[in-house]
Each structure stands twice: as structure tokens, then as C-alpha cells.
Design an enzyme around this catalytic site. Sequence first.
Site, PDB file in Angstrom:
ATOM      1  N   ARG A   7       0.823  -1.241   0.000  1.00 55.10           N
ATOM      2  CA  ARG A   7       0.000   0.000   0.000  1.00 55.10           C
ATOM      3  C   ARG A   7       0.844   1.273   0.000  1.00 55.10           C
ATOM      4  NH1 ARG A   7      -3.571  -3.263   3.063  1.00 55.10           N
ATOM      5  NH2 ARG A   7      -5.227  -3.886   1.651  1.00 55.10           N
ATOM      6  N   LYS A  41       4.749  11.431 -11.509  1.00 53.16           N
ATOM      7  CA  LYS A  41       3.901  10.619 -12.393  1.00 53.16           C
ATOM      8  C   LYS A  41       4.561   9.264 -12.556  1.00 53.16           C
ATOM      9  CE  LYS A  41       1.461  13.892 -15.337  1.00 53.16           C
ATOM     10  NZ  LYS A  41       1.288  14.373 -16.721  1.00 53.16           N
ATOM     11  N   GLU A  48      12.651  17.434 -24.520  1.00 50.49           N
ATOM     12  CA  GLU A  48      11.862  17.863 -23.342  1.00 50.49           C
ATOM     13  C   GLU A  48      12.425  19.179 -22.783  1.00 50.49           C
ATOM     14  OE1 GLU A  48       9.095  16.298 -22.476  1.00 50.49           O
ATOM     15  OE2 GLU A  48       9.309  14.143 -22.848  1.00 50.49           O
ATOM     16  N   LYS A  63      10.082  22.577 -13.997  1.00 54.94           N
ATOM     17  CA  LYS A  63       9.163  21.471 -13.680  1.00 54.94           C
ATOM     18  C   LYS A  63       8.716  21.560 -12.223  1.00 54.94           C
ATOM     19  CE  LYS A  63       7.531  17.086 -14.414  1.00 54.94           C
ATOM     20  NZ  LYS A  63       7.566  15.867 -15.164  1.00 54.94           N
ATOM     21  N   GLU A  96      -2.406  17.880 -12.137  1.00 51.63           N
ATOM     22  CA  GLU A  96      -2.740  18.270 -13.506  1.00 51.63           C
ATOM     23  C   GLU A  96      -4.191  18.694 -13.687  1.00 51.63           C
ATOM     24  OE1 GLU A  96      -0.497  16.032 -16.475  1.00 51.63           O
ATOM     25  OE2 GLU A  96      -2.254  16.140 -17.754  1.00 51.63           O
ATOM     26  N   ARG A 104      -0.269  22.147 -15.141  1.00 54.08           N
ATOM     27  CA  ARG A 104       0.657  21.045 -15.437  1.00 54.08           C
ATOM     28  C   ARG A 104       0.418  20.446 -16.827  1.00 54.08           C
ATOM     29  NH1 ARG A 104       2.826  16.127 -11.530  1.00 54.08           N
ATOM     30  NH2 ARG A 104       4.162  15.213 -13.120  1.00 54.08           N
ATOM     31  N   ASN A 130       2.420  18.702 -21.283  1.00 55.14           N
ATOM     32  CA  ASN A 130       2.086  17.708 -22.295  1.00 55.14           C
ATOM     33  C   ASN A 130       2.171  18.288 -23.705  1.00 55.14           C
ATOM     34  OD1 ASN A 130       1.534  15.642 -20.431  1.00 55.14           O
ATOM     35  ND2 ASN A 130      -0.452  16.575 -19.995  1.00 55.14           N
ATOM     36  N   HIS A 175       2.668  16.187 -26.760  1.00 54.32           N
ATOM     37  CA  HIS A 175       2.505  14.785 -26.364  1.00 54.32           C
ATOM     38  C   HIS A 175       1.280  14.109 -26.978  1.00 54.32           C
ATOM     39  CE1 HIS A 175       5.725  15.697 -23.652  1.00 54.32           C
ATOM     40  NE2 HIS A 175       5.663  14.526 -23.050  1.00 54.32           N
ATOM     41  N   HIS A 181       2.396  10.876 -28.519  1.00 51.75           N
ATOM     42  CA  HIS A 181       1.992   9.570 -27.992  1.00 51.75           C
ATOM     43  C   HIS A 181       1.329   8.730 -29.080  1.00 51.75           C
ATOM     44  CE1 HIS A 181       1.831  10.622 -23.402  1.00 51.75           C
ATOM     45  NE2 HIS A 181       3.047  10.381 -23.838  1.00 51.75           N
ATOM     46  N   HIS A 216      10.749   8.173 -27.075  1.00 55.88           N
ATOM     47  CA  HIS A 216       9.722   9.072 -26.531  1.00 55.88           C
ATOM     48  C   HIS A 216      10.057  10.548 -26.822  1.00 55.88           C
ATOM     49  CE1 HIS A 216       6.700  10.767 -23.954  1.00 55.88           C
ATOM     50  NE2 HIS A 216       7.630  11.444 -23.318  1.00 55.88           N
TER      51      HIS A 216
HETATM   52  P1  NAD Z   1      14.808   4.747 -20.943  1.00 55.05           P
HETATM   53  O1  NAD Z   1      14.571   4.679 -19.503  1.00 55.05           O
HETATM   54  O2  NAD Z   1      14.341   3.614 -21.795  1.00 55.05           O
HETATM   55  O3  NAD Z   1      16.353   4.979 -21.191  1.00 55.05           O
HETATM   56  C1  NAD Z   1      16.825   5.021 -22.508  1.00 55.05           C
HETATM   57  C2  NAD Z   1      17.951   4.009 -22.750  1.00 55.05           C
HETATM   58  O4  NAD Z   1      19.132   4.543 -22.176  1.00 55.05           O
HETATM   59  C3  NAD Z   1      17.722   2.649 -22.117  1.00 55.05           C
HETATM   60  O5  NAD Z   1      18.172   1.676 -23.014  1.00 55.05           O
HETATM   61  C4  NAD Z   1      18.620   2.676 -20.881  1.00 55.05           C
HETATM   62  O6  NAD Z   1      19.096   1.395 -20.543  1.00 55.05           O
HETATM   63  C5  NAD Z   1      19.754   3.556 -21.351  1.00 55.05           C
HETATM   64  N1  NAD Z   1      20.447   4.300 -20.316  1.00 55.05           N
HETATM   65  C6  NAD Z   1      19.930   4.898 -19.220  1.00 55.05           C
HETATM   66  N2  NAD Z   1      20.862   5.584 -18.581  1.00 55.05           N
HETATM   67  C7  NAD Z   1      22.016   5.421 -19.252  1.00 55.05           C
HETATM   68  C8  NAD Z   1      23.324   5.916 -19.094  1.00 55.05           C
HETATM   69  N3  NAD Z   1      23.637   6.785 -18.139  1.00 55.05           N
HETATM   70  N4  NAD Z   1      24.268   5.520 -20.003  1.00 55.05           N
HETATM   71  C9  NAD Z   1      23.943   4.690 -21.028  1.00 55.05           C
HETATM   72  N5  NAD Z   1      22.722   4.218 -21.241  1.00 55.05           N
HETATM   73  C10 NAD Z   1      21.759   4.586 -20.363  1.00 55.05           C
HETATM   74  O7  NAD Z   1      14.148   6.049 -21.583  1.00 55.05           O
HETATM   75  P2  NAD Z   1      14.039   7.567 -21.134  1.00 55.05           P
HETATM   76  O8  NAD Z   1      14.131   8.339 -22.371  1.00 55.05           O
HETATM   77  O9  NAD Z   1      14.930   7.899 -20.025  1.00 55.05           O
HETATM   78  O10 NAD Z   1      12.551   7.661 -20.565  1.00 55.05           O
HETATM   79  C11 NAD Z   1      11.441   7.463 -21.404  1.00 55.05           C
HETATM   80  C12 NAD Z   1      10.238   7.126 -20.575  1.00 55.05           C
HETATM   81  O11 NAD Z   1       9.982   8.183 -19.666  1.00 55.05           O
HETATM   82  C13 NAD Z   1       8.971   6.932 -21.374  1.00 55.05           C
HETATM   83  O12 NAD Z   1       8.344   5.752 -20.978  1.00 55.05           O
HETATM   84  C14 NAD Z   1       8.118   8.114 -21.011  1.00 55.05           C
HETATM   85  O13 NAD Z   1       6.750   7.839 -21.060  1.00 55.05           O
HETATM   86  C15 NAD Z   1       8.571   8.395 -19.617  1.00 55.05           C
HETATM   87  N6  NAD Z   1       8.338   9.760 -19.165  1.00 55.05           N
HETATM   88  C16 NAD Z   1       7.748   9.920 -17.959  1.00 55.05           C
HETATM   89  C17 NAD Z   1       7.530  11.180 -17.474  1.00 55.05           C
HETATM   90  C18 NAD Z   1       6.949  11.358 -16.094  1.00 55.05           C
HETATM   91  O14 NAD Z   1       6.626  12.485 -15.740  1.00 55.05           O
HETATM   92  N7  NAD Z   1       6.855  10.313 -15.320  1.00 55.05           N
HETATM   93  C19 NAD Z   1       7.914  12.309 -18.212  1.00 55.05           C
HETATM   94  C20 NAD Z   1       8.511  12.113 -19.436  1.00 55.05           C
HETATM   95  C21 NAD Z   1       8.723  10.829 -19.920  1.00 55.05           C
HETATM   96  N1  GLY Z   2       5.873  15.009 -18.343  1.00 56.98           N
HETATM   97  C1  GLY Z   2       4.579  15.525 -18.040  1.00 56.98           C
HETATM   98  C2  GLY Z   2       4.338  15.752 -16.586  1.00 56.98           C
HETATM   99  O1  GLY Z   2       5.150  15.404 -15.763  1.00 56.98           O
HETATM  100  O2  GLY Z   2       3.340  16.264 -16.221  1.00 56.98           O
END
Ligand code: NAD
Ligand code: GLY
Length: 369
Positions: free
Chosen positions: A122, A144, A186, A228, A238, A242, A246, A249, A253, A267
Amino acid sequence: MMASLHVELAERSYDIAIGEGLLEQAGKLLAPLLRRPRVIIVTDETVATLHLQTVKTALDNCNIAHTEVILPAGEHTKSYEQLQLLLDLLLAGTPDRNTTLIALGGGVIGDITGFAASILLRGIDFVQIPTTLLAQVDSSVGGKTGINTRYGKNLIGTFYQPRMVIADTNTLLTLPKRQLLAGYAEVVKYGTINDYPFFVWLEEHGSRALAGDKEALQYMVEESCKAKAEIVGKDERESGLRALLNFGHTLGHALEAELGYGDTLLHGESVAIGMVLALKLSVRRGLCEQDDYERVERHLKAAGLPVSPLNIRKQWNANQLIQHCYHDKKAMDGGLTFILASKIGKTSIHQDVTKQELEALLAETLQIV
Ligand code: NAD
Ligand code: GLY
């Protein structure tokens, strides 16, 4: 050089530490926050090879007990199957409510680990140690969490804030250029939505940061996190402001969903294309000058990001893309919500975008006659 920022959310407030070599200091930074000196590190195979040992040593140095769970790398990890596997592996380690999870990795690891932390027993504490530019400037801040489904990205998830974010800019030195650029999309988003001076700074210095200039990189990550943190502090769930985050996006998406979340389009790359399309829609509506649209497009392109669906080898189907837009979390009562710009640095929420408008935008973009 370490900057400390604060996300103000009453009892859910936390700090963001940004600087070089912070993985080595992880034990020291985390020790005061832990309910008991026991953590489970969740990471992916790639990050485990590169950075896990540094974190483990830092925890050992502060007598913090640790185990780890290593998931496959990549967007497909944000799935029901991997979530179940993660929860089972975590439970096998008999955590209790005082155990803290550490998300060590990019946005994928941050999102799935945060989600697991929010539902395990939980809800237990978790900390973000983001290792991609995208995660450092965006996904690790704001709480998020979630996974993807066949209906769209992040459709299952929670708002659940970490106890701290530790962004070690040295981890970006091992990041492949393409991933660095995806995170840059971003960063450009912050300038475009509400910070024109930052956009101008990026035009002048963004390439220096991307080339690894430490001072520029530090400034860029700090400014992004500041933006942010400010937005999240005002609108955690949001209900308004907030949603500006997006920007790019909705269609971004849709492009990702259409490609099945693989490596064809990262992404951040989809966000770059989505921002250009949102600006194009803004121009078509008479909200924004063509010059502003072209200026953002030029900057993204010069950085090396894709700016059109046509940059991706794929036979796009406009109707399917529009269908994906209707699964967007922001879709209200059958209408489509878009963040549109009146100029660089000024955006607002529009909930009246029609299917016909999107058809026309995509027909023009995809050169369908
Ligand atoms: P990811 O986590 O897949 O990382 C990208 C690649 O880089 C992976 O293969 C990983 O293994 C590699 N990697 C990570 N750190 C490394 C390093 N220091 N050196 C070498 N390789 C490394 O992708 P991402 O772009 O970090 O994140 C994308 C995700 O984030 C999406 O799913 C998206 O929806 C999400 N996202 C979430 C929010 C939120 O607010 N929660 C905001 C934006 C994006
Ligand atoms: N990346 C969108 C949010 O965090 O709201």
C-alpha cells in the site's frame, strides 16, 4: 558543483540534487531520509553494467543494506508483465513498510519503479536516481508513475512523489547521443511552453550542453528542473497548469502507440515531432506566427531531432493516429485536448480541437492529397 532545488508539496515536498559525481555521494545524501537503512535498487541491464556498482559502493560506505532487481532495458519494460515480475521479485526480498526503493535509470525504470512503490504494501518510499537526460529534466520530478497498455502510453499509473531526486550529470557521459537528444526535446519544451529567455539560451548554448560542456549541461538540467518543480508545486495533479507539460505529447503519444513503443521512435523524438505538429496546428488556427513555428522547428532540426512523421520510415495512417489521440488521458467528452502556442514561451490548453482539424493537419503533414 551541486545545486539543490526544492519541490514544494507540503508533506510530500522533496529536494532535487543536481551535480557531477553524485552517485558516489548517494549513501550520504540518502541516509537522512531512510526510515531504516535498507534499500532495494531497481535498474535495467544497461545501467546496471555502467553505474550500479558505484551506487552500491556509496551505500556500503554508509552502512545501508541493499539488494537489487535488474529489468530488461527499453520501453517494453513498462508493461503489465514486467510490473508483475518486478513486484514478485520485490516481495521475494520480504520488504517492509520502511524499505525504500531506488529507481536507478531512465524514465522507464523511474516510471515502473515509482508505480511499484506506490502499490507495494500500500505504498513504500522511493527515490529517483535518473541517468538519462530525459529522466533528469523531466520524468524523475513530479511523481507521475505508470506503465503502458495496448490502448496507449501511461494509461495505468499513479501520482506518487519520490522522497528525493539525485541527478548526477556525469551519468550523461555514458548516454548514447540519440538518447541525449531525445531528452533535449523535453528541454526545448520548457522554453517553448513558458520561458522564452530559456529558449533563446538554448539557441545560443544548447549545442554546447549537448557536446558535453559541463557548465552548460548543469545550467540546462537546473533550469529544466526549476521549471518542472514550479509547475508541479502549483498543480500536482494536472488540473490545469501542469497540462502544459504535455505540449507535443498528444500526437507524440499517437506516433509512439502506432509504432508499438519500440526503438524506431524514442519518446523524446516523438515529443519533438509532436511539438512541431502542435505549433503547425497553432499556425493553422491563426494563433501563432509562422516564424515562431519555423524557429522551433529549425532549432530541433539543427540539434539533430526528427521534426516530422515523414522523418520516420513508416506508412502512416492518419485515421489510426487520430484514433490513438482519442485514447489520450486528456481527451474530454469525445473532444481532443491540445496544448497550443500563441508564440514561443506562451502556450495554453485548448479542448476544442476537432477531428476535421486533425485530418487537415495530418493530410498536409503527411502530404496526402
Ligand atoms: P529509458 O529509460 O528507456 O532509457 C533510454 C535508454 O538509455 C535505455 O536503453 C537505458 O538502458 C539507457 N540508459 C539509461 N541511462 C544510461 C546511461 N547513463 N548511459 C547509457 N545508457 C543509459 O528512456 P528515457 O528516455 O529515459 O525515458 C522514457 C520514458 O519516460 C517513457 O516511458 C516516457 O513515457 C517516460 N516519461 C515519464 C515522465 C513522467 O513524468 N513520469 C515524463 C517524461 C517521460
Ligand atoms: N511530463 C509531463 C508531466 O510530468 O506532467
